[in-house]
Motif scaffolding. Sequence first.
Motif, PDB file in Angstrom:
ATOM      1  N   GLU A   4      36.218 -46.439 -25.481  1.00 17.42           N
ATOM      2  CA  GLU A   4      35.368 -46.578 -26.669  1.00 17.42           C
ATOM      3  C   GLU A   4      35.417 -47.971 -27.277  1.00 17.42           C
ATOM      4  OE1 GLU A   4      36.692 -43.330 -28.971  1.00 17.42           O
ATOM      5  OE2 GLU A   4      35.059 -42.014 -28.344  1.00 17.42           O
ATOM      6  N   GLU A   5      36.430 -48.726 -26.888  1.00 16.64           N
ATOM      7  CA  GLU A   5      36.627 -50.059 -27.462  1.00 16.64           C
ATOM      8  C   GLU A   5      35.663 -51.109 -26.927  1.00 16.64           C
ATOM      9  OE1 GLU A   5      39.728 -50.787 -29.620  1.00 16.64           O
ATOM     10  OE2 GLU A   5      38.868 -48.800 -29.898  1.00 16.64           O
ATOM     11  N   ILE A   6      34.845 -50.776 -25.945  1.00 17.01           N
ATOM     12  CA  ILE A   6      34.012 -51.792 -25.302  1.00 17.01           C
ATOM     13  C   ILE A   6      32.889 -52.304 -26.223  1.00 17.01           C
ATOM     14  CG2 ILE A   6      34.428 -50.998 -22.940  1.00 17.01           C
ATOM     15  CD1 ILE A   6      31.328 -49.917 -23.494  1.00 17.01           C
ATOM     16  N   ASP A   7      32.389 -53.501 -25.913  1.00 16.83           N
ATOM     17  CA  ASP A   7      31.312 -54.104 -26.698  1.00 16.83           C
ATOM     18  C   ASP A   7      29.940 -53.739 -26.146  1.00 16.83           C
ATOM     19  OD1 ASP A   7      32.895 -55.741 -28.575  1.00 16.83           O
ATOM     20  OD2 ASP A   7      33.565 -56.726 -26.736  1.00 16.83           O
ATOM     21  N   ALA A   8      29.833 -53.625 -24.816  1.00 15.89           N
ATOM     22  CA  ALA A   8      28.523 -53.323 -24.220  1.00 15.89           C
ATOM     23  C   ALA A   8      28.677 -52.753 -22.812  1.00 15.89           C
ATOM     24  CB  ALA A   8      27.676 -54.592 -24.170  1.00 15.89           C
ATOM     25  N   VAL A   9      27.598 -52.097 -22.351  1.00 15.76           N
ATOM     26  CA  VAL A   9      27.561 -51.521 -21.006  1.00 15.76           C
ATOM     27  C   VAL A   9      26.661 -52.402 -20.141  1.00 15.76           C
ATOM     28  CG1 VAL A   9      27.001 -49.454 -19.668  1.00 15.76           C
ATOM     29  CG2 VAL A   9      27.812 -49.204 -22.023  1.00 15.76           C
ATOM     30  N   VAL A  10      27.171 -52.801 -18.973  1.00 15.33           N
ATOM     31  CA  VAL A  10      26.426 -53.717 -18.090  1.00 15.33           C
ATOM     32  C   VAL A  10      26.233 -53.087 -16.699  1.00 15.33           C
ATOM     33  CG1 VAL A  10      26.486 -55.990 -16.961  1.00 15.33           C
ATOM     34  CG2 VAL A  10      27.345 -55.747 -19.292  1.00 15.33           C
ATOM     35  N   PRO A  11      24.991 -52.834 -16.290  1.00 14.18           N
ATOM     36  CA  PRO A  11      24.789 -52.285 -14.940  1.00 14.18           C
ATOM     37  C   PRO A  11      24.879 -53.350 -13.854  1.00 14.18           C
ATOM     38  CG  PRO A  11      22.678 -52.519 -16.064  1.00 14.18           C
ATOM     39  CD  PRO A  11      23.731 -52.988 -17.033  1.00 14.18           C
ATOM     40  N   VAL A  12      25.287 -52.961 -12.661  1.00 12.84           N
ATOM     41  CA  VAL A  12      25.270 -53.884 -11.519  1.00 12.84           C
ATOM     42  C   VAL A  12      23.795 -54.120 -11.173  1.00 12.84           C
ATOM     43  CG1 VAL A  12      25.903 -54.214  -9.091  1.00 12.84           C
ATOM     44  CG2 VAL A  12      27.490 -53.083 -10.645  1.00 12.84           C
ATOM     45  N   PRO A  13      23.333 -55.382 -11.174  1.00 10.82           N
ATOM     46  CA  PRO A  13      21.910 -55.646 -10.910  1.00 10.82           C
ATOM     47  C   PRO A  13      21.513 -55.309  -9.467  1.00 10.82           C
ATOM     48  CG  PRO A  13      23.001 -57.591 -11.842  1.00 10.82           C
ATOM     49  CD  PRO A  13      24.073 -56.634 -11.431  1.00 10.82           C
ATOM     50  N   LEU A  14      20.239 -54.984  -9.326  1.00 12.09           N
ATOM     51  CA  LEU A  14      19.680 -54.698  -8.006  1.00 12.09           C
ATOM     52  C   LEU A  14      18.784 -55.894  -7.652  1.00 12.09           C
ATOM     53  CD1 LEU A  14      19.584 -52.206  -6.051  1.00 12.09           C
ATOM     54  CD2 LEU A  14      17.481 -51.541  -7.181  1.00 12.09           C
ATOM     55  N   HIS A  15      18.701 -56.231  -6.384  1.00 11.26           N
ATOM     56  CA  HIS A  15      17.831 -57.347  -5.994  1.00 11.26           C
ATOM     57  C   HIS A  15      16.380 -56.986  -6.348  1.00 11.26           C
ATOM     58  CE1 HIS A  15      15.678 -60.217  -3.464  1.00 11.26           C
ATOM     59  NE2 HIS A  15      16.759 -60.951  -3.595  1.00 11.26           N
ATOM     60  N   PRO A  16      15.608 -57.941  -6.937  1.00  6.08           N
ATOM     61  CA  PRO A  16      14.233 -57.633  -7.365  1.00  6.08           C
ATOM     62  C   PRO A  16      13.377 -56.978  -6.276  1.00  6.08           C
ATOM     63  CG  PRO A  16      14.846 -59.832  -8.070  1.00  6.08           C
ATOM     64  CD  PRO A  16      15.991 -59.325  -7.249  1.00  6.08           C
ATOM     65  N   ARG A  17      13.592 -57.388  -5.027  1.00  2.00           N
ATOM     66  CA  ARG A  17      12.785 -56.829  -3.940  1.00  2.00           C
ATOM     67  C   ARG A  17      13.079 -55.332  -3.756  1.00  2.00           C
ATOM     68  NH1 ARG A  17      14.201 -58.875   1.565  1.00  2.00           N
ATOM     69  NH2 ARG A  17      14.691 -60.739   0.411  1.00  2.00           N
ATOM     70  N   LYS A  18      14.358 -55.013  -3.840  1.00  2.00           N
ATOM     71  CA  LYS A  18      14.776 -53.623  -3.677  1.00  2.00           C
ATOM     72  C   LYS A  18      14.307 -52.787  -4.878  1.00  2.00           C
ATOM     73  CE  LYS A  18      18.555 -51.621  -1.196  1.00  2.00           C
ATOM     74  NZ  LYS A  18      19.961 -51.711  -0.840  1.00  2.00           N
ATOM     75  N   LYS A  19      14.351 -53.424  -6.044  1.00  2.00           N
ATOM     76  CA  LYS A  19      13.932 -52.723  -7.265  1.00  2.00           C
ATOM     77  C   LYS A  19      12.439 -52.397  -7.205  1.00  2.00           C
ATOM     78  CE  LYS A  19      13.939 -53.106 -12.229  1.00  2.00           C
ATOM     79  NZ  LYS A  19      13.980 -54.041 -13.337  1.00  2.00           N
ATOM     80  N   ARG A  20      11.664 -53.357  -6.692  1.00  2.00           N
ATOM     81  CA  ARG A  20      10.228 -53.137  -6.547  1.00  2.00           C
ATOM     82  C   ARG A  20       9.972 -51.970  -5.609  1.00  2.00           C
ATOM     83  NH1 ARG A  20       9.256 -58.524  -6.718  1.00  2.00           N
ATOM     84  NH2 ARG A  20       9.430 -58.740  -4.471  1.00  2.00           N
ATOM     85  N   LYS A  21      10.735 -51.907  -4.533  1.00  2.00           N
ATOM     86  CA  LYS A  21      10.555 -50.875  -3.525  1.00  2.00           C
ATOM     87  C   LYS A  21      10.913 -49.489  -4.075  1.00  2.00           C
ATOM     88  CE  LYS A  21      11.773 -50.233   1.287  1.00  2.00           C
ATOM     89  NZ  LYS A  21      12.816 -50.551   2.249  1.00  2.00           N
ATOM     90  N   ARG A  22      12.034 -49.429  -4.799  1.00  2.00           N
ATOM     91  CA  ARG A  22      12.505 -48.148  -5.340  1.00  2.00           C
ATOM     92  C   ARG A  22      11.819 -47.804  -6.653  1.00  2.00           C
ATOM     93  NH1 ARG A  22      18.599 -48.038  -5.159  1.00  2.00           N
ATOM     94  NH2 ARG A  22      18.159 -47.819  -2.957  1.00  2.00           N
ATOM     95  N   GLY A  23      11.396 -48.819  -7.388  1.00  2.00           N
ATOM     96  CA  GLY A  23      10.741 -48.598  -8.674  1.00  2.00           C
ATOM     97  C   GLY A  23      11.703 -48.670  -9.846  1.00  2.00           C
ATOM     98  N   TYR A  24      12.988 -48.634  -9.583  1.00  2.00           N
ATOM     99  CA  TYR A  24      13.984 -48.701 -10.661  1.00  2.00           C
ATOM    100  C   TYR A  24      15.339 -49.066 -10.066  1.00  2.00           C
ATOM    101  CZ  TYR A  24      15.238 -44.074  -8.869  1.00  2.00           C
ATOM    102  OH  TYR A  24      15.611 -43.043  -8.064  1.00  2.00           O
ATOM    103  N   ASN A  25      16.251 -49.509 -10.956  1.00  2.00           N
ATOM    104  CA  ASN A  25      17.627 -49.768 -10.540  1.00  2.00           C
ATOM    105  C   ASN A  25      18.456 -48.552 -10.954  1.00  2.00           C
ATOM    106  OD1 ASN A  25      20.273 -50.533 -10.295  1.00  2.00           O
ATOM    107  ND2 ASN A  25      20.153 -52.316 -11.636  1.00  2.00           N
ATOM    108  N   GLN A  26      18.969 -47.819  -9.974  1.00  2.00           N
ATOM    109  CA  GLN A  26      19.691 -46.574 -10.281  1.00  2.00           C
ATOM    110  C   GLN A  26      20.935 -46.824 -11.136  1.00  2.00           C
ATOM    111  OE1 GLN A  26      19.497 -47.969  -7.360  1.00  2.00           O
ATOM    112  NE2 GLN A  26      21.498 -48.004  -6.375  1.00  2.00           N
ATOM    113  N   SER A  27      21.590 -47.978 -10.941  1.00  2.00           N
ATOM    114  CA  SER A  27      22.776 -48.290 -11.744  1.00  2.00           C
ATOM    115  C   SER A  27      22.396 -48.515 -13.208  1.00  2.00           C
ATOM    116  CB  SER A  27      23.483 -49.534 -11.210  1.00  2.00           C
ATOM    117  OG  SER A  27      23.995 -49.258  -9.926  1.00  2.00           O
ATOM    118  N   ARG A  28      21.203 -49.085 -13.421  1.00  2.00           N
ATOM    119  CA  ARG A  28      20.749 -49.299 -14.793  1.00  2.00           C
ATOM    120  C   ARG A  28      20.471 -47.956 -15.474  1.00  2.00           C
ATOM    121  NH1 ARG A  28      17.096 -48.867 -18.331  1.00  2.00           N
ATOM    122  NH2 ARG A  28      16.882 -50.442 -19.946  1.00  2.00           N
TER     123      ARG A  28
END
Length: 227
Positions: free
Chosen positions: A108-132
């Motif tokens: 609970e002490e954390i300041d923010a949640v950061v997802p592992v980014p997905l490569h833009p090309r892969k994101k375009r193909k899938r439509g979303y970043n599942q980690s996000r």
Amino acid sequence: MARSLIRQCAEWFRGLLRLFYPPACVVCDTPLVRGECFICTHCLSEFPYAEGAFSVELENNSAECYVLFHYNKQSRYRKLVYAVKYHSGKELGYYLGGLLGKRLKRVEEIDAVVPVPLHPRKKRKRGYNQSRQIAAGVAEALGKPLWDDVAVKIRHTPSQTGKNATDRRKNVENVFHLCAPERIRGCRLLVVDDVITTGATLSSFLHTLSEAGDVYLTVACLGRTEL
Ligand SMILES: [Zn+2]
């Protein structure tokens, strides 16, 4: 007026679809009943929640990693991991992120949640970043901000399967670019990934974040594959 009519029609059509094709439990395929969401009550009652944390090794230190559930090749819960990446599992990722967030009482002490980014090309193909999607569910459950723009993936990484440890490390060198080092300096961040397989990509991302200096990192993910 026309818009509300379209909305009404869409609602009616969705209702009709549900009547003929009721949503099924992602784990056991049983049709869901009212009040159930993605996973039926039975599968949720037997959910193989993981306890405690394990360590992810970094170049100079290590980070604690929390996992939502245990699974192996035989586990029926393995389907969840697959469904989050494919089958348009955008909402499922958010839902599982919520389950994960509720179990992360110790961070609970954390300041923010950061997802592992997905490569833009892969994101375009899938439509979303599942980690996000998972990270958004975690952030909501913890009541913390989601920072999804602190880094980008600049290089597409071929599959890590079958590579030895040295090759895996080489494969993920300079894969991420830190966009806002000054923003995360001095922060406690919870990094969210979908599933940890070899850990090489995750480790590379943690290394990139730590380059901002004075960053405290903890990791949370849905599961960890048994290699
Ligand atoms: Zn079920």
